[in-house]
Design an enzyme around this catalytic site. Structure first.
Site, PDB file in Angstrom:
ATOM      1  N   ASP A 184      -5.304   7.664   5.377  1.00 32.83           N
ATOM      2  CA  ASP A 184      -4.695   6.346   5.304  1.00 32.83           C
ATOM      3  C   ASP A 184      -5.733   5.228   5.220  1.00 32.83           C
ATOM      4  OD1 ASP A 184      -5.601   6.725   7.900  1.00 32.83           O
ATOM      5  OD2 ASP A 184      -3.611   6.876   8.767  1.00 32.83           O
ATOM      6  N   ASN A 202       2.621   6.466  20.083  1.00 34.19           N
ATOM      7  CA  ASN A 202       4.057   6.591  19.798  1.00 34.19           C
ATOM      8  C   ASN A 202       4.378   7.879  19.031  1.00 34.19           C
ATOM      9  OD1 ASN A 202       3.101   6.127  17.238  1.00 34.19           O
ATOM     10  ND2 ASN A 202       4.213   4.221  16.893  1.00 34.19           N
ATOM     11  N   HIS A 261       2.889   8.865  16.163  1.00 33.94           N
ATOM     12  CA  HIS A 261       2.689   8.850  14.707  1.00 33.94           C
ATOM     13  C   HIS A 261       1.545   9.767  14.298  1.00 33.94           C
ATOM     14  CE1 HIS A 261      -0.197   5.087  14.836  1.00 33.94           C
ATOM     15  NE2 HIS A 261      -0.898   6.200  14.885  1.00 33.94           N
ATOM     16  N   GLU A 270       5.117   6.439  10.863  1.00 29.75           N
ATOM     17  CA  GLU A 270       5.594   5.865  12.111  1.00 29.75           C
ATOM     18  C   GLU A 270       6.981   6.429  12.461  1.00 29.75           C
ATOM     19  OE1 GLU A 270       3.656   4.304  13.947  1.00 29.75           O
ATOM     20  OE2 GLU A 270       2.829   2.459  13.128  1.00 29.75           O
TER      21      GLU A 270
END
Ligand code: F6R
Length: 245
Positions: A71, A140, A142, A147
């Site tokens: 990414d 979280n 991801h 996400e």
């Protein structure tokens, strides 16, 4: 190191990094023209230091290795201090004999992200897919910048970062407002299609994300749980992440 429920639980970040780097080093020796899927962030930095050390000691040759990064922020210029291209150059590529032409990081300056993403997937496919993929996990859950959401996308795409990710990453920027709110990320297909996935998880603050993977069912709101379906997943964590203290 102990193996608990198939997870490599290491004493600390240093041991975790070395053990996970050994999996990469074995891959590079067996497949000198292989394709690495690489990640950024604090989790893989120690592993990169180990690979640089192996290279300096003459144990690894990267001259024919190809890499694709997971990414990149969008928009961001490659020479921005927090761009993932710059991170990769500074933490790995500038210290080994990889041919920079063979290193690919999504282009945070592209004018047409949709076309860029389609082309990135095409190039990964044409290279034969990812041989070994390195991953960290967000607090979280991801992976890459996939996400938590009701549906996860298979293809490389432009993703909106959640508030929790912007908060977590603001530690690298002058202020929260400076954190880009989007990123180009590989989707789930390229990650799940990798021959081997190496996941590194360090620190108490990642304990919850690790429990998602260990205890949870598949849940797109906890993207890391999808890795349970991978045919060759190796999880390396430190005691702090495993025990949460
Ligand atoms: C980075 C990436 C992210 C990070 C995750 C954890 O390329 O794809 O998913 O792996 O945000 O970041 P750190 O390691 O900084 O806690």
């Amino acid at each position: 190191m102990e193996i608990i429920n198939g997870i490599f639980v290491c004493e600390d970040y240093g041991e975790m990094s070395r053990r996970a780097a050994d999996v990469f080093a074995d891959f590079i020796r067996c497949e000198p023209t292989g394709v690495l899927g690489l990640a950024t962030g604090s989790s893989p930095m120690g592993l990169y230091r180990c690979l640089v050390k192996d290279y300096e000691e003459g144990k690894l040759d990267f001259s024919k290795i190809v890499s694709y990064n997971l990414d990149e922020y969008y928009p961001i210029s490659p020479d921005h201090s927090q761009s993932y291209r710059r991170f990769m150059d500074e933490n790995l590529f500038d210290h080994i004999n990889i041919d920079k032409k063979n290193t690919h990081v999504p282009d945070g300056t592209c004018s047409d992200p949709t076309a860029f993403c389609a082309d990135y997937d095409k190039r990964i496919k044409a290279a034969g897919g990812i041989g070994i993929q390195l991953l960290g996990v967000g607090r979280n859950g991801h992976i890459g910048f996939n996400e938590p959401d009701g549906v996860l996308q298979g293809a490389t795409h432009l993703a909106d970062l959640t508030d929790s990710t912007v908060d977590a990453n603001s530690r690298f920027f002058k202020c929260r407002e400076d954190v880009p709110k989007q990123a180009i990320t590989m989707g789930i297909d390229a990650i799940m299609g990798a021959g081997t996935v190496v996941l590194v998880i360090s620190g108490e603050e990642k304990h919850e994300a690790l429990t998602y993977l260990l205890d949870g069912f598949y849940d797109t709101h906890r993207p890391v749980t999808l890795l349970r379906g991978h045919r060759d997943l190796r999880v390396f964590c430190d005691k702090a992440a495993y025990y949460g203290k």
